[in-house]
Motif scaffolding. Sequence first.
Motif, PDB file in Angstrom:
ATOM      1  N   VAL A   1       0.815  -1.111  -0.031  1.00  0.00           N
ATOM      2  CA  VAL A   1      -0.026   0.063   0.116  1.00  0.00           C
ATOM      3  C   VAL A   1       1.049   1.305  -0.007  1.00  0.00           C
ATOM      4  O   VAL A   1       0.493   2.321  -0.234  1.00  0.00           O
ATOM      5  CB  VAL A   1      -0.909   0.208   1.223  1.00  0.00           C
ATOM      6  CG1 VAL A   1      -1.800  -1.160   1.202  1.00  0.00           C
ATOM      7  CG2 VAL A   1      -0.231   0.422   2.435  1.00  0.00           C
ATOM      8  N   ARG A   2       2.256   1.100   0.079  1.00  0.00           N
ATOM      9  CA  ARG A   2       3.034   2.093  -0.040  1.00  0.00           C
ATOM     10  C   ARG A   2       3.226   2.651  -1.307  1.00  0.00           C
ATOM     11  O   ARG A   2       3.608   1.723  -2.119  1.00  0.00           O
ATOM     12  CB  ARG A   2       4.110   1.953   0.608  1.00  0.00           C
ATOM     13  CG  ARG A   2       5.499   3.200   0.712  1.00  0.00           C
ATOM     14  CD  ARG A   2       6.642   2.838   1.501  1.00  0.00           C
ATOM     15  NE  ARG A   2       7.694   4.019   1.429  1.00  0.00           N
ATOM     16  CZ  ARG A   2       7.888   4.621   2.334  1.00  0.00           C
ATOM     17  NH1 ARG A   2       7.515   4.357   3.443  1.00  0.00           N
ATOM     18  NH2 ARG A   2       8.937   5.551   2.317  1.00  0.00           N
ATOM     19  N   LYS A   3       2.992   3.734  -1.856  1.00  0.00           N
ATOM     20  CA  LYS A   3       3.052   4.175  -3.202  1.00  0.00           C
ATOM     21  C   LYS A   3       4.265   3.857  -3.841  1.00  0.00           C
ATOM     22  O   LYS A   3       4.231   3.551  -5.046  1.00  0.00           O
ATOM     23  CB  LYS A   3       2.726   5.578  -3.374  1.00  0.00           C
ATOM     24  CG  LYS A   3       1.150   5.872  -2.679  1.00  0.00           C
ATOM     25  CD  LYS A   3       0.951   7.450  -3.171  1.00  0.00           C
ATOM     26  CE  LYS A   3      -0.696   7.753  -2.653  1.00  0.00           C
ATOM     27  NZ  LYS A   3      -0.985   9.084  -2.832  1.00  0.00           N
ATOM     28  N   ASP A   4       5.338   4.010  -3.125  1.00  0.00           N
ATOM     29  CA  ASP A   4       6.716   3.933  -3.844  1.00  0.00           C
ATOM     30  C   ASP A   4       7.311   2.566  -3.558  1.00  0.00           C
ATOM     31  O   ASP A   4       8.653   2.362  -3.648  1.00  0.00           O
ATOM     32  CB  ASP A   4       7.470   5.243  -3.735  1.00  0.00           C
ATOM     33  CG  ASP A   4       7.865   5.259  -2.053  1.00  0.00           C
ATOM     34  OD1 ASP A   4       7.374   4.481  -1.415  1.00  0.00           O
ATOM     35  OD2 ASP A   4       8.944   6.068  -1.951  1.00  0.00           O
ATOM     36  N   GLU A  44       9.653   1.061  -6.163  1.00  0.00           N
ATOM     37  CA  GLU A  44      10.852   2.111  -6.451  1.00  0.00           C
ATOM     38  C   GLU A  44      11.869   1.772  -5.295  1.00  0.00           C
ATOM     39  O   GLU A  44      13.045   1.715  -5.379  1.00  0.00           O
ATOM     40  CB  GLU A  44      10.624   3.433  -6.665  1.00  0.00           C
ATOM     41  CG  GLU A  44       9.970   3.895  -7.831  1.00  0.00           C
ATOM     42  CD  GLU A  44       8.409   3.521  -8.047  1.00  0.00           C
ATOM     43  OE1 GLU A  44       8.171   3.662  -9.068  1.00  0.00           O
ATOM     44  OE2 GLU A  44       7.819   3.216  -6.865  1.00  0.00           O
ATOM     45  N   LEU A  45      11.472   1.552  -4.074  1.00  0.00           N
ATOM     46  CA  LEU A  45      12.261   1.102  -2.845  1.00  0.00           C
ATOM     47  C   LEU A  45      12.633  -0.008  -2.943  1.00  0.00           C
ATOM     48  O   LEU A  45      13.988  -0.043  -2.735  1.00  0.00           O
ATOM     49  CB  LEU A  45      11.112   1.242  -1.696  1.00  0.00           C
ATOM     50  CG  LEU A  45      11.823   1.028  -0.148  1.00  0.00           C
ATOM     51  CD1 LEU A  45      12.772   2.013  -0.018  1.00  0.00           C
ATOM     52  CD2 LEU A  45      10.837   1.001   0.840  1.00  0.00           C
ATOM     53  N   VAL A  46      12.095  -0.803  -3.517  1.00  0.00           N
ATOM     54  CA  VAL A  46      12.676  -2.384  -3.777  1.00  0.00           C
ATOM     55  C   VAL A  46      13.955  -2.091  -4.760  1.00  0.00           C
ATOM     56  O   VAL A  46      15.126  -2.833  -4.474  1.00  0.00           O
ATOM     57  CB  VAL A  46      11.830  -3.356  -4.335  1.00  0.00           C
ATOM     58  CG1 VAL A  46      12.570  -4.797  -4.598  1.00  0.00           C
ATOM     59  CG2 VAL A  46      10.830  -3.836  -3.137  1.00  0.00           C
ATOM     60  N   GLU A  47      13.745  -1.494  -5.850  1.00  0.00           N
ATOM     61  CA  GLU A  47      14.749  -1.234  -6.775  1.00  0.00           C
ATOM     62  C   GLU A  47      16.138  -0.430  -6.221  1.00  0.00           C
ATOM     63  O   GLU A  47      17.168  -0.882  -6.741  1.00  0.00           O
ATOM     64  CB  GLU A  47      14.017  -0.362  -7.992  1.00  0.00           C
ATOM     65  CG  GLU A  47      13.188  -1.077  -8.783  1.00  0.00           C
ATOM     66  CD  GLU A  47      12.425  -0.016  -9.887  1.00  0.00           C
ATOM     67  OE1 GLU A  47      11.862  -0.676 -10.844  1.00  0.00           O
ATOM     68  OE2 GLU A  47      12.380   0.848  -9.711  1.00  0.00           O
ATOM     69  N   GLU A  48      15.781   0.421  -5.567  1.00  0.00           N
ATOM     70  CA  GLU A  48      16.878   1.022  -4.644  1.00  0.00           C
ATOM     71  C   GLU A  48      17.538   0.318  -3.820  1.00  0.00           C
ATOM     72  O   GLU A  48      18.727   0.219  -3.660  1.00  0.00           O
ATOM     73  CB  GLU A  48      16.550   2.397  -4.157  1.00  0.00           C
ATOM     74  CG  GLU A  48      15.960   3.536  -4.986  1.00  0.00           C
ATOM     75  CD  GLU A  48      17.274   3.791  -6.188  1.00  0.00           C
ATOM     76  OE1 GLU A  48      18.281   4.159  -5.494  1.00  0.00           O
ATOM     77  OE2 GLU A  48      17.006   3.763  -7.113  1.00  0.00           O
ATOM     78  N   LEU A  49      16.816  -0.416  -2.870  1.00  0.00           N
ATOM     79  CA  LEU A  49      17.618  -1.571  -2.088  1.00  0.00           C
ATOM     80  C   LEU A  49      18.276  -2.491  -2.701  1.00  0.00           C
ATOM     81  O   LEU A  49      19.251  -2.945  -2.073  1.00  0.00           O
ATOM     82  CB  LEU A  49      16.422  -2.258  -1.096  1.00  0.00           C
ATOM     83  CG  LEU A  49      15.830  -1.290  -0.060  1.00  0.00           C
ATOM     84  CD1 LEU A  49      14.594  -2.001   0.550  1.00  0.00           C
ATOM     85  CD2 LEU A  49      16.773  -0.986   1.003  1.00  0.00           C
ATOM     86  N   GLY A  50      17.778  -2.875  -3.995  1.00  0.00           N
ATOM     87  CA  GLY A  50      18.412  -3.902  -4.615  1.00  0.00           C
ATOM     88  C   GLY A  50      19.949  -3.717  -5.094  1.00  0.00           C
ATOM     89  O   GLY A  50      20.897  -4.388  -5.338  1.00  0.00           O
TER      90      GLY A  50
END
Length: 436
Positions: free
Chosen positions: A156-159, A162-168
């Motif tokens: 439900v978090r909008k980003d 993108e957050l997963v992409e940055e953590l990757g």
Amino acid sequence: MFSAARILQRRALAVTGGATRGFTGGATARLKPHASGVIRVREDPEIGIAESPAGSVPGALPSRLRENGINRLERIKNAKPFSEFLTDGFGRKHTYLRISVTERCNLRCVYCMPAEGVPLSPPAHLLSTPEILEIARLFVSQGVTKIRLTGGEPTVRKDVVELVEELGKLRSIGLKELAITSNGIALHRKLQRMIDAGLTGLNLSLDTLDPFQFQIMTRRKGLETVLKTIDTALDMGFGEEGSGKVLKINSVVMKGVNDHEIVDFVGMTRDKPIEVRFIEYMPFDGNKWSKNKMVSYNDMVSRIKEIYPTLQKLPSQRPNDTSKTWGVPGFSGRVGFITSMTHNFCGSCNRLRITGDGNLKVCLFGEAEVSLRDMMRKYRNRELEAGGVGVAGGREEMESELLQVIGKAVGNKKEKHAGMGELENMKNRPMILIGG
């Protein structure tokens, strides 16, 4: 020429210097002081070369290492002692960080959230995306190799994608596993991008296979959507041997509510390469826990064996497993049991938690918390006061202070959490505000 090659093999807490411990193959280990702790040094007579064999090139490595082990040797030689900030007083090394990225959820599970709901933190009190990434980077730099995003419901978090992409991207500094725990309601539309970003683990919460019972336990509809998400994940390669992607189903078992479905869940593992994990019902604020509602690990195993008498215990896949793993011979998947109430696994705990509002919580059942958010924002405010430019040495100073606070919290972690008779009387957040 190697006369007695000393290889950094394992790391240890500060113990009496000079102690020797055995290794296989005739190797020994000595514990040596180091600026950031104590490292265990391996002396391997097979690697060291006292005399060059006839006809060999002086100083050359044995062919065994030349052909198969050079990369491994280099990794070992360059290994750093494990961070003292993430090592507690009982020698447990914390390599697994769970980050709650939201307090909100699109379900209202009875064991997680009170019927009347919970007061949510104002948005300004929650961690921003840059703050989450800053915390994650700091922990990975200190030795965390696995991060799991939790909630609330992370999707439900909008980003969140993108957050997963940055953590990757933290794989470049040591992150090995990136996982998410979800209820599956809104995940299937976002899953492919997460996989592309490096998602390796997916835990789906599902407590019943009955549509009517699903509405009772979650106070919402949605069973068909969750089952669709399971199929979507399997189609995308989760569970396939060698894929590196693991799919687990988490099911909280409550007596008189869904305990009659235990065997049905085991049946899911016949043809699906998943692990269904049965979780003993645990007490948190507002979930009206009682011992009479809990189904114990031993009871669950006995019930399954009545239908599947060949059920057998399987070896642990890793030393820090929270789940006791079993399987039915011939089935594609496995079943597991998370036994926090009757057989705690505190001795091998390697987990730390960051709540949605930025508190470090070293134990799921512990009351103690410390705010990392406030400390980060203190330095950010100093930067803003300086006109939005970095304060000289500010970042290093902030990281140093964060590590000192983290180290003190981890160092004070108790040997084990309280048991039944105590846990239900202790003050703790509702599960939704912890992040599991």
